[in-house]
Structure formats: C-alpha cells, structure tokens
Design a protein around this motif. Structure first.
Motif, PDB file in Angstrom:
ATOM      1  N   GLU A 362      -4.178  17.300   6.860  1.00 47.93           N
ATOM      2  CA  GLU A 362      -4.859  18.769   6.164  1.00 47.93           C
ATOM      3  C   GLU A 362      -4.751  18.541   4.771  1.00 47.93           C
ATOM      4  N   MET A 363      -4.132  17.629   4.160  1.00 47.82           N
ATOM      5  CA  MET A 363      -3.945  17.778   2.608  1.00 47.82           C
ATOM      6  C   MET A 363      -5.097  17.429   1.916  1.00 47.82           C
ATOM      7  N   ASN A 364      -5.995  18.115   1.541  1.00 45.53           N
ATOM      8  CA  ASN A 364      -7.308  17.810   1.257  1.00 45.53           C
ATOM      9  C   ASN A 364      -7.421  16.680   0.094  1.00 45.53           C
ATOM     10  N   CYS A 365      -6.649  16.847  -0.906  1.00 50.34           N
ATOM     11  CA  CYS A 365      -6.822  15.819  -1.788  1.00 50.34           C
ATOM     12  C   CYS A 365      -6.400  14.330  -1.420  1.00 50.34           C
ATOM     13  N   LEU A 366      -5.363  14.252  -0.502  1.00 53.03           N
ATOM     14  CA  LEU A 366      -5.008  13.063  -0.025  1.00 53.03           C
ATOM     15  C   LEU A 366      -6.216  12.656   1.118  1.00 53.03           C
ATOM     16  N   ALA A 367      -6.658  13.547   1.947  1.00 55.58           N
ATOM     17  CA  ALA A 367      -7.724  13.308   2.575  1.00 55.58           C
ATOM     18  C   ALA A 367      -9.144  12.617   1.972  1.00 55.58           C
ATOM     19  N   ARG A 368      -9.368  13.343   0.915  1.00 54.54           N
ATOM     20  CA  ARG A 368     -10.462  12.958   0.033  1.00 54.54           C
ATOM     21  C   ARG A 368     -10.169  11.405  -0.676  1.00 54.54           C
ATOM     22  N   ALA A 369      -9.158  11.190  -1.058  1.00 56.01           N
ATOM     23  CA  ALA A 369      -8.810  10.078  -1.818  1.00 56.01           C
ATOM     24  C   ALA A 369      -8.836   8.897  -0.823  1.00 56.01           C
ATOM     25  N   ILE A 370      -8.066   9.256   0.444  1.00 53.82           N
ATOM     26  CA  ILE A 370      -8.163   8.086   1.490  1.00 53.82           C
ATOM     27  C   ILE A 370      -9.537   7.729   2.068  1.00 53.82           C
ATOM     28  N   MET A 371     -10.356   8.878   2.282  1.00 60.43           N
ATOM     29  CA  MET A 371     -11.713   8.516   2.909  1.00 60.43           C
ATOM     30  C   MET A 371     -12.759   7.977   1.737  1.00 60.43           C
ATOM     31  N   ASP A 372     -12.397   8.189   0.595  1.00 61.99           N
ATOM     32  CA  ASP A 372     -13.209   7.634  -0.738  1.00 61.99           C
ATOM     33  C   ASP A 372     -12.852   6.260  -0.647  1.00 61.99           C
ATOM     34  N   THR A 373     -11.491   5.958  -0.463  1.00 60.73           N
ATOM     35  CA  THR A 373     -11.067   4.295  -0.267  1.00 60.73           C
ATOM     36  C   THR A 373     -11.613   3.540   0.821  1.00 60.73           C
ATOM     37  N   ARG A 374     -11.769   4.268   1.912  1.00 61.22           N
ATOM     38  CA  ARG A 374     -12.174   3.666   2.957  1.00 61.22           C
ATOM     39  C   ARG A 374     -13.720   3.309   2.962  1.00 61.22           C
TER      40      ARG A 374
END
Ligand code: FAD
Ligand code: DLZ
Ligand code: SF4
Length: 538
Positions: A362-374
């Motif tokens: 639910e931490m949006n910053c982490l979710a975004r960085a990880i999804m961008d990376t993926r």
C-alpha cells in the motif's frame, strides 16, 4: 594527484599465428583493447551461455538487450570482413559456460593464444585465471581502457585512505580530463550545482516524447527466445525499447542532449507518478554494454553547455554522474573486492519483503517504483536510492538480498556498478567507505520530491498512529536502533539532536509501532512474505 601510468597489454599488429579474441557480452565496443591489432585470419569468439543468463535471474529485458546487442555487434564485425565465431544460446552442443565454450572454440580454431579484455566483474575475472590451464593456450588479459580512470590510476588516487569521497575524486577527474574546465578553474567558477538541482516538478510539466527504436528481425528473434526460455524471470518484455546498436545508442544520446538535458539538472531528483523517466538519459545500459563511451557522452553534454543549448547546472549535474559517480564506484569496486561484498556494518539481517517482486504494497511510492521497474527494467536514480533503497536501509534488509534484487531487476545492472551503489550507498554496509552518511530519509523527503504521497493510503504528515507514513516510523526507529554506529558521524549530528528533543513517550511509540510494522513484513501468509521466486512472473 592522479599521476601518469603505464598502460599494459595494448598490442600492435599480430606477430603470432592465429589469435582467438574472446569478446564478452558487455564489451561491444569497436575499439575494445582486445580487438586492437586484429590480424587477417584471427577469429573473434562471442558466446551466449546459460550461466550468464541465469547466475542471477535477470529481468527478461536485460537478457534480451544483451543478446540482441551481442548479435548486432557480431553482424557489424562480420560486415567489416572480420571472422566471428558466434555461439547462440540454443546452438547444438552449447555447454552453457564461458570456460567450456572456450575449450570448444580452441578445438575448432587451434589458436596460438587467446586475447581478452579484462571483464567488468570480479566473478568473471576469477574464471579467467583458470582459462590457460583449462584450454592449454596462453591467455592475454588486456586493460579495459573504456573508462576515464584506470584501475591503477584510481588505486594511486586512493593511496592509503580507508574511506573515499566522490567529490574530491570528481574534481581531480575534471582537472585531469579538462572536461568542463576553463583553464585551471571549473567552468562558471563552481564545481557543484547540487543545491540548484533539487526542484520538484511543477504541476503540468511533462517530459518530451522519447525516440522509439524499431525492433528488427534480430531483436524480434531474441525477444521470442527470451519469452519462451525465461518466462519465469521477473519483468515484462512487451515494453522493450532499448538501443541495441551503436547507431541507436548515438540517436538516444543526441535526443537526450537536445531534448532532455536542458531540464535534467533542475528535475534530476524529482519523481512523478505518470512520467517516471522524466528528463533522465536512459543511457546507462548503452554505456555499460559499450555502445557509447563515457568520454563521448560527457563531451556531448559539455558542448551543449558551451553552445548555450543547456544551462551549466544541467551539464555539470549530468557530467558529475558519469565522470564522477560512475568512475568512482568502479574504482572502489576493483580496489576493495572481494572483501567489500562481505561487510555488513549495520548488522542488517531482515529478509527482503516479498512485495519487492510483486509490487503489492500500500506504500504508493514503493508500489510505483517497483511496477515501473517491472515494466521497463528501469527506475531513475532517486527512485532506486530514496524509495526502494531507503526502505531497505530503514527496514534493515540483509545487504546480500538487496544487492541481488538490484542486480536482477535493472537493464543496466552489472556487479561493478550495482554492488557499490547498493552495498555502500544504500545499505551503508561498508560503514562509510564510499559515502559519508547513510542516505536515510523520512516520508517528508519523498513528499517534497514527488507526487506519490497524494495518492497513498498513508500520510507523510502523520508521524505515528493510524495512517502514519511507514517511512516516518522507520526513519526514527532506524536512528535509534543504530545510534552507537551512526551518531559519531558529523553529518548525522542534526538528526540525532532532533531525536533527542522528542519526548521519551513519543520515542517509545515510534519504537513499538515500527517494531509491529517490521514484524508484519515477515508474517507468513501475507502478501509481503518472502518466498522463492518460482513461476510467478510469467
Ligand atoms: P541519468 O540520471 O540520466 O545519469 C546519467 C548517467 O550517469 C547514467 O547513465 C549512468 O551511467 C551514470 N550514473 C548516474 N549515477 C550513477 C551512479 N550512482 N553510479 C554509476 N553511474 C551513475 N547504474 C548502473 O549503471 N547500473 C546499476 O546496476 C546501478 N545500480 C544502482 C543501484 C542503486 C541502489 C542506485 C542508487 C544507483 C544505481 N545505479 C546504477 C546508478 C544510477 O541509478 C543509474 O546509472 C541511472 O539511474 C541510470 O539511468 P540514466 O541513464 O537515465 O541516468
Ligand atoms: C549479462 C549477460 C548475459 C545475460 N548473457 C551473456 C552471454 O550470454 N554472453 C556473454 O558473453 N555475456 C553475457 N552477459 C554479460 C556478462 O555477464 C558480462 O560480460 C560479465 O558479467 C562480465 O562483466
Ligand atoms: Fe511513500 Fe509515505 Fe508518501 Fe505513502 S505517504 S507515498 S509510503 S512516502
């Protein structure tokens, strides 16, 4: 001072019989030292091997990038009339390892000697020591002169120091290369524009459209191969859009200099949910493969400044990353390995949370960085350092696990550059050899530099209690947990003074809420539990 140093191993025209020149997958540079003095009849060997594609389970795009760039490079050498013996991954009889492929190639060509350029990684350098005995042929290992600072020059600069500082190294490199210098003085009279380079992205500002690199038949074949053979590796393939030839890479450089460099400095540290790549160059995969050289990229940025096409804070900020950081981390890597990788100064032992693979947090910053990376096998520096890196530091994740993650997930990741950035900069596992303090920050930093927090279930304004940003809890808890190791660092004095001004019940609340949060990371059965990667990423 960096002194003049002898270069070893550069050769003139061959006085030998047949030479087998072995070119590795990240050595795709026409004037590579090993290719120097190639004589008629010599053979260039390139091999796609299972060991290199799986020693960590690289992002699918990284494998596709390396194999496609290798195949294109081989085709370019052949077009010049050079004999290239190229072994594809699925070729009959491919033994899957550098050493045994060399043995097979020696049987095919019966060379008098093998010539190779030193590899980027310690792991492969150790293998090379075995090759003379393994093949029964002498092996000449030449310096990799594609860097602006050789390993010996860095050693000379480092002298007896036990800790190094990038800023001093960088100034020496500016003086030594003359890049962005006016005589003995830095251009514009200042070495450092970091203070100007921390602006938040203004509302409505967007980066210019990036060039598209068409997939040709070679890339399409490689993408099919990777999709079928590495289906269970992390990452998506469909957004693959990396330069795979020198021509593509030069086009990417030209685009960057004209379109993005002018704003690179101002928004270098900014993060935007809908525009994750912003004004960054995306040139690291091309640089690390050898499709571009560090010098030409720095010179192009300097020329843009001299022409008046880019402001000085942008040109300097960009050149600092390459002439400074990139050369610096490589110098530290070769000077300090292999012991460097073994340290764990903060005694961090927590396993990597599962959401680093799934993005389910639910931490949006982490979710975004990880999804961008993926999706892109890319995240920019501040996402890597201050989002995924910062969280791993604050949560006390075991350095080896964070390192493996970074080595897997980015298209530009090679041990020589990934390891110092993660081990030294992110995890502070070297106890301050590479950086003067840990890059630790609370939610306020991420809120200041991004638009992530506005769409997060947590609030960066809340320090404790329901809805408090986990980075806030973890930041202060990290300082308390590591007080003995960190408080003597001059640059940590201020945060410890702030901590000491908090009343003790507030500190206790932080401690217990942080403990509960960290225990939750490891709870079996939750989205966050750590498991082996299995077949989840198809
Ligand atoms: P830009 O922001 O446009 O920067 C320009 C160039 O500067 C890059 O292409 C790169 O060659 C160089 N550069 C910038 N920062 C660094 C740095 N700290 N170290 C070395 N070179 C740098 N870079 C890699 O090439 N491979 C890695 O495996 C890698 N792992 C990293 C892991 C962590 C935790 C962190 C914090 C940084 C890492 N970096 C790595 C450095 C940096 O994040 C990437 O080089 C950069 O994001 C690449 O994108 P870009 O080309 O758009 O860079
Ligand atoms: C990263 C990589 C991959 C995925 N595959 C190959 C390969 O099949 N053949 C090859 O020569 N190199 C590959 N590489 C790059 C190597 O891992 C790299 O050359 C070493 O890490 C040395 O730096
Ligand atoms: Fe990240 Fe905290 Fe902001 Fe949420 S509130 S996006 S967790 S910094």
């Amino acid at each position: 001072m960096l002194g003049p140093l002898p270069r070893s191993g550069t050769a003139g025209p061959s006085s030998h019989g047949l030479t087998l020149v072995f070119v590795l997958g990240d050595q795709l540079t026409r004037d590579l030292s090993a290719l120097n003095g190639l004589a008629p009849g010599d053979v260039v060997l390139m091999v796609e091997v299972a060991d290199e594609t799986t020693y960590v389970r690289h992002h699918k795009q990284k494998i596709a990038l390396v194999l496609s760039a290798m195949r294109h490079f081989a085709a370019e050498l052949r077009a010049e009339g050079i004999t290239v013996d190229y072994v594809e991954l699925d070729a009959t009889g491919n033994t899957g390892a550098f050493g045994t492929e060399l043995v097979r190639a020696v049987a095919r060509h019966r060379p008098d000697r093998i010539v190779v350029t030193e590899p980027g990684e310690w792991r492969v350098r150790r293998m090379m020591d075995e090759w003379p005995a393994l093949t029964g042929v002498p092996v000449e290992i030449r310096d990799d002169d594609r860097f602006l600072c050789s390993r010996a020059e860095f050693r000379h600069w480092a002298g007896d120091r036990r800790s190094y500082r990038m800023e001093f190294f960088y100034r020496e490199m500016r003086r030594r290369t003359g890049i962005l210098m006016d005589g003995d003085e830095p251009a514009g009279g200042r070495w450092n524009f970091d203070a100007e380079n921390r602006k938040r992205l203004p509302k409505g500002m967007r980066s210019p459209p990036r060039p598209v690199f068409e997939r040709d038949a070679i890339t399409s074949r490689v993408l099919d191969l990777v999709a079928s053979r590495f289906a269970d590796h992390f990452g998506d393939l469909d957004a693959f859009d990396w330069p795979v030839t020198r021509r593509d890479a030069v086009n990417a450089l030209d685009w960057f200099i004209a379109q993005a460099l002018p704003r690179f400095g101002d928004y270098q540290d900014a993060m935007a949910e809908d525009d994750p790549r912003l004004f960054h160059a995306l040139l690291s995969p091309s640089l690390n493969l050898g499709l571009l050289t560090a010098r030409e990229v720095c010179v192009a940025a300097e020329q843009a400044y001299r022409r008046g096409d880019a402001p000085l804070n942008a040109a300097e900020g960009f050149i600092r990353q390459i002439l400074g950081w990139r050369e610096y981390v490589r110098g530290v890597y070769w000077l300090e390995m292999p012991a460097y990788a073994e340290t764990n100064a903060l005694e961090a032992e927590r396993p990597l949370p599962w959401f680093y693979w799934s993005g389910e947090t639910e931490m949006n910053c982490l979710a975004r960085a990880i999804m961008d990376t993926r999706r892109h096998a890319y995240a920019h520096h501040i996402q890597r350092l201050m989002v995924t890196g910062n969280f791993a530091l604050l949560a006390g994740i075991r350095p080896a696990e964070i390192e493996e993650w970074y080595l897997i997930v980015y298209a530009d990741a090679y041990d020589w550059v990934e390891l110092p950035n993660v081990h030294g900069m992110v995890a502070f596992a070297d106890g301050g050899m590479l950086a003067s303090k840990p890059y630790a920050a609370s939610g306020a930093y991420i809120d200041r530099m991004s638009d992530y927090c506005g769409r997060c279930v947590y609030s960066p304004q809340l320090k404790t209690g329901k809805g408090a940003c986990p980075f806030n809890l973890l930041y202060w808890d990290f300082l308390m947990r590591n007080r003995q190791k960190l408080e003597q660092l001059p640059r940590m004095a201020m945060p410890y003074r702030t901590l000491d001004r908090m009343d003790s019940s507030h500190r206790e609340t932080i401690r217990s809420e942080a403990r509960a949060f960290l225990e939750g990371l490891a709870e079996p059965g939750t989205k966050m539990h750590v498991a082996t990667q299995g077949d989840l990423f198809g």
